[in-house]
Design an enzyme around this catalytic site. Structure first.
Site, PDB file in Angstrom:
ATOM      1  N   THR A 194       0.774  -1.229  -0.047  1.00 23.92           N
ATOM      2  CA  THR A 194       0.063   0.001   0.044  1.00 23.92           C
ATOM      3  C   THR A 194       0.754   1.280   0.073  1.00 23.92           C
ATOM      4  OG1 THR A 194       0.019  -0.129   2.402  1.00 23.92           O
ATOM      5  CG2 THR A 194      -1.854  -1.220   1.213  1.00 23.92           C
ATOM      6  N   GLY A 195       0.353   2.248  -0.359  1.00 23.15           N
ATOM      7  CA  GLY A 195       1.086   3.524  -0.677  1.00 23.15           C
ATOM      8  C   GLY A 195       2.332   3.333  -1.427  1.00 23.15           C
ATOM      9  N   ALA A 196       2.018   2.931  -2.697  1.00 17.96           N
ATOM     10  CA  ALA A 196       2.916   2.559  -3.566  1.00 17.96           C
ATOM     11  C   ALA A 196       3.558   3.303  -4.460  1.00 17.96           C
ATOM     12  CB  ALA A 196       2.741   1.312  -4.416  1.00 17.96           C
ATOM     13  N   SER A 197       2.905   4.497  -4.685  1.00 15.72           N
ATOM     14  CA  SER A 197       3.089   5.762  -5.652  1.00 15.72           C
ATOM     15  C   SER A 197       4.331   6.725  -5.547  1.00 15.72           C
ATOM     16  CB  SER A 197       1.745   6.225  -6.026  1.00 15.72           C
ATOM     17  OG  SER A 197       1.219   7.107  -5.061  1.00 15.72           O
ATOM     18  N   GLY A 226       7.598   7.817  -2.480  1.00 17.19           N
ATOM     19  CA  GLY A 226       8.410   7.567  -1.345  1.00 17.19           C
ATOM     20  C   GLY A 226       8.949   6.084  -1.078  1.00 17.19           C
ATOM     21  N   ILE A 227       8.598   5.802   0.014  1.00 15.75           N
ATOM     22  CA  ILE A 227       9.101   4.332   0.432  1.00 15.75           C
ATOM     23  C   ILE A 227       8.786   3.320  -0.340  1.00 15.75           C
ATOM     24  CG2 ILE A 227       9.190   2.510   2.470  1.00 15.75           C
ATOM     25  CD1 ILE A 227       9.021   4.884   4.434  1.00 15.75           C
ATOM     26  N   GLY A 228       7.157   3.289  -0.589  1.00 11.84           N
ATOM     27  CA  GLY A 228       6.479   2.168  -1.399  1.00 11.84           C
ATOM     28  C   GLY A 228       7.080   2.111  -2.893  1.00 11.84           C
ATOM     29  N   TYR A 235      -1.524  12.113  14.434  1.00 16.21           N
ATOM     30  CA  TYR A 235      -0.481  11.287  13.901  1.00 16.21           C
ATOM     31  C   TYR A 235      -0.131  10.147  14.687  1.00 16.21           C
ATOM     32  CZ  TYR A 235       3.552   9.281  11.712  1.00 16.21           C
ATOM     33  OH  TYR A 235       4.517   8.647  11.059  1.00 16.21           O
TER      34      TYR A 235
END
Length: 286
Positions: A34-37, A39-41, A179
């Site tokens: 998840t969150g692949a588009s 940064g880290i992903g 957060y």
């Protein structure tokens, strides 16, 4: 030429990965990221490019995902894309329905998507939606995905990797309530369930990361000069956890911060109160 940063080098020594071992561990596996588009992903996807794995990648940005898919598939790695806003429970359900059609199911779930928000309490009094969105993405979405994936991961002797933050193990700081509450919530949920998950044959790894140079920290000016990891370093740390199946990753210096957090919490709160008062005074003088 970039100036050498000794502090950053000291806190974050260079990392490398044994790609041969990683490929052996991942051969034939299916990973959900998840969150692949960004940064880290995104860095993790590029790190795994060229390996005989199936990457199932999700994020909000369809265009970014399709570009990433094209880049990775050129190197021979299979990629499936599902655009999804994990803030939304219904869209998360749509992702789950999509995952049901993945042949063989998911072997490794990398919960990487996250939202950071820094805002004073006085500026949040009419912004309850900030808390809802942050909690939805950082807590409810990974829990919702885990509840579906657990039977699949049990069958596949799979692995859950949570990309967390060192903050959840330290004394909470002002302005970060939304957060920290949301990241701590999923951290506690996963840690509470580790004995049961391990009994099912599901491996768990929690990656407690320090600051990482991604767009998530960009809106916070004070972080501009703070030492921070590169996204590729965070990706390598995740990859090492895949190989070793370690229970958790923590920066080598975190125990010092934890000790200070435990023994000097009163002084930390005094300093934070002084900091907040100073900020409020400066804000009121504008």
């Amino acid at each position: 030429m970039k100036k050498f940063n000794f502090c950053e080098y000291f806190m974050f020594p260079p990392l490398n990965i044994n790609r041969e071992k990683l490929e052996q561990k991942l051969s034939g596996k299916t990973l959900l990221i998840t969150g692949a588009s960004y940064g880290i992903g995104k860095s993790l996807c590029h790190l795994l490019a060229g390996m005989s794995v199936h990457l199932v990648i999700t994020a909000r940005s369809t265009d970014k995902l399709l570009i990433l898919k094209s880049e990775i598939e050129k190197q021979g790695t299979k990629v499936s894309v599902f655009s999804c806003n994990l803030y939304n429970t219904l869209e998360c359900e749509n992702l789950i329905n999509f995952l049901k059609n993945i042949s063989g199911g998911i072997d490794i779930f990398i919960s990487n998507a996250g939202k950071s928000i820094r805002r004073p309490l006085n500026q949040s009094l009419e912004r309850f939606h900030d808390y809802q969105r942050t909690m939805n993405l950082n807590y409810f979405a990974p829990v919702q995905l885990c509840l579906y994936l657990i039977p699949v991961l049990k069958k596949n002797k799979g692995h859950i990797i949570s990309v967390s933050a060192v903050n959840v193990l330290l004394e909470p700081a002002p302005y970060w309530a939304a957060y920290q509450a949301s990241k701590t919530a999923f951290d506690q949920w996963l840690r509470s369930n580790i004995p049961e998950l391990n009994t099912m044959g599901i491996t768990t790894s929690i990656i407690y990361l320090p600051l990482v140079k991604t767009r998530m920290i960009a809106p916070t000016p004070i972080y501009k000069n703070f030492p921070a990891r590169k996204p590729i370093d965070a990706a390598i740390i995740i990859a090492k956890a895949i190989i070793s199946k370690q229970n958790s990753y923590k920066p080598w210096w975190l125990f010092i911060c934890q000790f200070a957090s435990l023994t000097a919490s009163k002084w930390f709160r005094i300093i934070c109160t002084f900091y907040v008062k100073k900020n409020e005074k400066n804000r009121n003088s504008l």
